[in-house]
Motif scaffolding. Structure first.
Motif, PDB file in Angstrom:
ATOM      1  N   ASN A   1      -9.805 -12.526   2.620  1.00 45.65           N
ATOM      2  CA  ASN A   1      -8.523 -11.936   2.974  1.00 45.65           C
ATOM      3  C   ASN A   1      -7.837 -12.680   4.119  1.00 45.65           C
ATOM      4  OD1 ASN A   1      -6.624 -10.176   2.251  1.00 45.65           O
ATOM      5  ND2 ASN A   1      -7.667  -8.338   2.974  1.00 45.65           N
TER       6      ASN A   1
ATOM      7  N   PHE B   1      -5.194 -15.560   4.890  1.00 45.04           N
ATOM      8  CA  PHE B   1      -4.130 -16.263   4.173  1.00 45.04           C
ATOM      9  C   PHE B   1      -3.912 -17.617   4.838  1.00 45.04           C
ATOM     10  CE2 PHE B   1       0.095 -16.467   2.109  1.00 45.04           C
ATOM     11  CZ  PHE B   1      -0.277 -16.046   0.854  1.00 45.04           C
TER      12      PHE B   1
ATOM     13  N   VAL C   1      -1.166 -16.422   9.458  1.00 39.43           N
ATOM     14  CA  VAL C   1      -0.003 -16.917   8.715  1.00 39.43           C
ATOM     15  C   VAL C   1       0.949 -17.631   9.670  1.00 39.43           C
ATOM     16  CG1 VAL C   1       1.999 -16.227   7.373  1.00 39.43           C
ATOM     17  CG2 VAL C   1      -0.196 -15.143   6.957  1.00 39.43           C
TER      18      VAL C   1
ATOM     19  N   GLY D   1     -14.170  -9.071   3.074  1.00 39.27           N
ATOM     20  CA  GLY D   1     -12.802  -9.257   2.590  1.00 39.27           C
ATOM     21  C   GLY D   1     -12.270  -7.986   1.968  1.00 39.27           C
ATOM     22  N   GLU D   2     -13.142  -7.286   1.223  1.00 38.43           N
ATOM     23  CA  GLU D   2     -12.729  -6.042   0.566  1.00 38.43           C
ATOM     24  C   GLU D   2     -12.459  -4.950   1.597  1.00 38.43           C
ATOM     25  OE1 GLU D   2     -12.498  -5.159  -2.736  1.00 38.43           O
ATOM     26  OE2 GLU D   2     -12.900  -7.171  -3.505  1.00 38.43           O
TER      27      GLU D   2
ATOM     28  N   MET E   1      -6.586  -4.508  -0.226  1.00 34.31           N
ATOM     29  CA  MET E   1      -6.510  -5.968  -0.236  1.00 34.31           C
ATOM     30  C   MET E   1      -5.117  -6.416  -0.673  1.00 34.31           C
ATOM     31  SD  MET E   1      -8.976  -8.635  -2.040  1.00 34.31           S
ATOM     32  CE  MET E   1      -8.560 -10.333  -2.215  1.00 34.31           C
ATOM     33  N   ARG E   2      -4.649  -5.775  -1.750  1.00 31.25           N
ATOM     34  CA  ARG E   2      -3.344  -6.180  -2.232  1.00 31.25           C
ATOM     35  C   ARG E   2      -2.266  -5.888  -1.186  1.00 31.25           C
ATOM     36  NH1 ARG E   2      -3.330  -3.299  -6.376  1.00 31.25           N
ATOM     37  NH2 ARG E   2      -4.854  -4.623  -7.381  1.00 31.25           N
TER      38      ARG E   2
ATOM     39  N   LYS F   1      -2.557  -5.743   1.952  1.00 25.72           N
ATOM     40  CA  LYS F   1      -2.598  -6.662   3.091  1.00 25.72           C
ATOM     41  C   LYS F   1      -1.934  -7.984   2.759  1.00 25.72           C
ATOM     42  CE  LYS F   1      -6.395  -5.078   5.835  1.00 25.72           C
ATOM     43  NZ  LYS F   1      -7.834  -5.117   5.807  1.00 25.72           N
ATOM     44  N   ARG F   2      -2.185  -8.439   1.535  1.00 27.15           N
ATOM     45  CA  ARG F   2      -1.558  -9.710   1.179  1.00 27.15           C
ATOM     46  C   ARG F   2      -0.038  -9.550   1.165  1.00 27.15           C
ATOM     47  NH1 ARG F   2      -4.324 -12.325  -3.563  1.00 27.15           N
ATOM     48  NH2 ARG F   2      -5.936 -12.449  -1.989  1.00 27.15           N
TER      49      ARG F   2
ATOM     50  N   ALA G   1       1.162 -10.039   4.462  1.00 35.85           N
ATOM     51  CA  ALA G   1       1.225 -11.448   4.848  1.00 35.85           C
ATOM     52  C   ALA G   1       2.489 -12.090   4.303  1.00 35.85           C
ATOM     53  CB  ALA G   1      -0.005 -12.176   4.322  1.00 35.85           C
TER      54      ALA G   1
END
Lengths: 364, 385
Positions: A74, A76, A136, A220-221, B1-2, B4-5, B8
């Motif tokens: 997780n 980026f 990021v 990550g999860e 998870m989704r 969080k992305r 970003a």
């Protein structure tokens, strides 16, 4: 257990959708979509295009792997771009300066590249772990800074060499080069493909067969759940970022050690950003990334072949864009359809008078 | 998870928006405190050295005449650098040369394609191969970025002629380099600037800090020094470092840099920054300064009509003439007869006289030009310091 339908249907849908959409774009611009697609397909059987597509895909594969390692945790890592360029220029300079016997020379250059890539990822990693600064933002800034670093290092006053109007690093001696795989008329395949394949396998092995990989995915999860299980999220973030940077450091190596032997002012940029898209396309799976890299390289090459029949090369860019977008949408649609199917099945099982078993999704 | 992305991605978008907002703020107008109200004197008062004598008679441009060249069996391929047709700079100049050759010699216009900004080396090779296989001959590669690709592809197609603009590092029988003495043309731009400044300070704005653009800077500095000695100061600025080609296409940034140079006392700015030059001209127009164009006669360019009065002259790099002559030479079968370097003596570089404002110094400029052509003045192609 791999569910083939969930794995393969979305990308197929996305490609079909992207083809439809670019057909519309082609029709609007007054071109014949069938002719365009035929030209794109035919290019592979022409000269060395097929081999150079694979060569480009090797580079994209490495960039995709680098991005995917971050995604697993997780993180980026947009900084693949900066990391690979920093590593390339440092490795090119050190590689040209070193004098070592053949195989050792190559290994030394690769190690320098991986170390430099990781080094360039260290600052964002530390800032993220100890100060909570978004990676990021920091990596985007470092991407921008790398322009200055490269320009400084390849200046003739530092390590650069001027030929014609171009600036580059000094040439790496033959002992530091990776020989290609000659395929006769079709061109020469980068020898780096072996290393890239091994890396892909290593990535798969690490994620699915090692404790470290499990911990990486777990935190990550969910960081909290992983922490409860005794996994330090900080350590994992740091490791993921540095590993990602190290792999990013290799991105420019196939071209540096297999074709150019120097890193020039005019060296290609943007591989890092492509890597993000490729990792997304491949769902962070090593085989998926390989597929994404090949597809992306194929479309890039198509751009040039489309010029020959007078179609603007931007069509290829439109296709790349729509594919990424529709892949994301398609995965979500297929996931929901799967979920709904599952619920119906469980529901049916329930109506038959028996409670659904655990294997069918029922409660214990 | 989704989720969080998504966060970003939102952050990236935010960063982009912020960056843009920053740029927009930067280009807002201010700073009329610049040139004009300083202590300076009249234009020309900063010149300390006398100009070499101008040649006798009129300064007529001698152009090579190609009477009845027939190039009808030649299909011309044009591989552009980033930007392609419409960049108002050297891609356009190359295209203009081809267009004229098509018209005058009856040559056939073949493939034409621009490079993508992030394309790889292999894409350039593929483009050249593709053109060769489609029967284009000659193939003109615009920009030194093509050097390596031409070096690889040309030997594979020995019956095809290649021209390479801005690079002479490729040593193949069928490759003709078209290179220019940028520093000589820029020297004259420097002389013009020295005669036009009243503040005894002039500026150079380079697009990307590459060896090629540094030739412009070098020539300009020497020209100023030749006319004004130590009396005139030259300030040099680049928009981006080597490798970041955005400097050739960033008028907003050029505008900000130019404004700051003007407010520090420069009142004549020479740019070698491609499409960014527009920002330089606008800054000069808004702050009572003057500017010198580059590559083509920018006074006459339609896109710059609003600000053309500040463009006293332009340093000319005649890529169009070189390309035109090259096609004629290929049609006549002897591209080796072309000048090894398009310099002042063959009018490959020069300055424009379309703006009447330059008329009062053309005599001096012709004098310096003659001195360079005769070899009395030698212009170095690397900047000092």
């Amino acid at each position: 257990m791999i569910n083939w339908r969930t794995a393969l249907l979305p990308p197929a849908l996305a490609i079909i959708f992207a083809m439809l959409l670019s057909s519309v774009a082609l029709l609007i611009s007054g071109a014949n979509p069938l002719e365009a697609f035929a030209t794109m397909g035919a290019q592979l059987f022409h000269g060395n295009t097929a081999v150079s597509t694979v060569n480009l895909a090797i580079v994209y594969y490495l960039a995709g792997l680098a991005a995917a390692i971050g995604f697993q945790m997780n993180v980026f890592n947009i900084g693949v771009e900066g990391q690979y360029r920093f590593a390339a220029v440092v490795a090119a300079i050190v590689g040209a300066w070193m004098e070592l016997p053949p195989v050792l020379h190559v290994i030394a250059i690769l190690l320098v590249a991986m170390f430099s890539g990781a080094l360039y990822a260290l600052l964002p990693a530390l800032l993220k772990v100890y100060r909570g600064v978004s990676e990021v933002i920091t990596t985007i800034m470092l991407n921008s800074i790398v322009f200055g670093i490269v320009a400084f290092l390849i200046n003739p006053e530092q390590f650069g060499v001027l030929h014609g109007n171009n600036l580059s690093t000094a040439e790496i001696a033959p002992s530091g080069r990776i020989p290609g795989i000659p395929l006769g008329e079709a061109g020469t395949l980068f020898g780096f493909i072996v290393i890239a394949g091994a890396l892909g396998y290593g990535y798969w092995f690490m994620l699915t067969r090692t404790r470290f990989g499990f911990e990486l995915k777990a935190s990550g999860e969910s960081k909290t759940a992983a922490a409860a299980g005794g996994v330090s999220a900080k350590k994992m973030t740091l490791a993921a970022m540095l590993l990602s940077g190290a792999v990013a450091g290799l991105v420019a190596m196939p071209e540096l050690l297999g074709r150019d032997y120097v890193y020039a002012m005019t060296a290609t940029q943007g591989y890092g950003f492509t890597g993000l898209a490729v990792a997304l396309l491949g769902r962070n799976h090593p085989a998926g990334i390989a597929f994404g890299a090949l597809l992306w390289a194929f479309l890039d090459r198509s751009a040039v072949s489309l010029e020959s029949i007078g179609i603007p090369s931007e069509i290829a860019t439109i296709m790349q864009g729509t594919i990424v977008l529709s892949v994301v949408v398609a995965y979500e649609i297929v996931r929901r359809a799967d979920l709904a199917a599952e619920q119906r099945r469980v529901g049916r099982a329930g109506r038959n008078g028996q409670p659904a078993g655990v294997a069918e999704g029922g409660a214990v | 998870m989704r989720r969080k992305r998504g966060g970003a991605l939102a952050a990236i978008a935010m960063a982009g928006v912020l960056a843009m907002a920053g740029c927009a703020k930067d280009s807002g107008g201010d700073g009329n405190q610049a040139a004009g109200d300083g202590g300076g004197g009249e234009p020309g008062s900063c010149v300390t050295n006398e100009a070499p004598a101008a040649p006798e008679g009129s300064a007529t441009e001698k152009t090579t005449e190609h009477g009845d060249v027939d190039a009808s069996d030649h299909k011309i391929g044009l591989a552009f650098d980033v930007g392609g047709r419409g960049d108002a700079s050297f891609n356009d100049a190359a295209a203009a040369g081809v267009d004229r050759a098509v018209e005058d010699f009856g040559a056939e216009k073949g493939s034409e394609s621009p490079a993508a900004s992030t394309e790889s080396e292999a894409a350039k090779e593929q483009r050249l191969r593709q053109m060769a296989e489609q029967g284009n001959n000659p193939i003109i590669a615009v920009g030194f970025a093509y050097a390596e690709a031409v070096g690889k592809v040309a030997p594979q197609y020995p019956d095809t002629e290649f021209a390479l603009v801005d690079d002479n590092s490729v040593d193949e029988k069928n490759v003709t380099p078209l290179v220019f003495a940028e520093e000589e043309g820029s020297f004259l731009a420097g002389v013009a600037a020295a005669y036009k400044t009243s503040e005894c300070q002039v500026g150079f704005v380079g697009g990307v800090k590459t060896p090629l653009i540094q030739k412009f800077q070098a020539g300009f500095q020497q020209g100023v020094e030749a006319a004004g000695g130590d009396n005139i100061e030259v300030k040099s600025e680049y928009l981006t470092p080597a490798g970041d080609i955005s400097g050739f296409n960033d008028p907003a940034k050029a505008n900000v840099k130019s404004k700051s140079m003007i407010s520090q006392g420069s009142d004549v700015l020479f740019h070698a920054a491609g499409a960014s030059g527009q920002g330089v001209f606008e800054a000069a127009a808004a702050n009572d300064a003057l500017a010198i164009g580059v590559d083509s006669d920018q006074y006459k360019q339609k896109t710059l009509a609003d600000v053309k009065d500040v463009i006293v002259t332009s340093m000319l790099k005649k890529v169009d003439v070189a390309v035109y002559d090259y096609i004629a030479a290929v049609a006549e079968g002897d591209p080796d007869d072309l000048p090894k370097r398009f310099d002042l003596s063959v009018n490959g570089v020069g300055y424009s006289k379309s703006n009447p404002a330059i008329e009062d110094v053309t005599e001096e400029l012709e004098g310096y030009k003659k001195a360079i052509v005769d070899g009395d003045i030698e212009v170095s192609d690397t900047p000092e310091g």
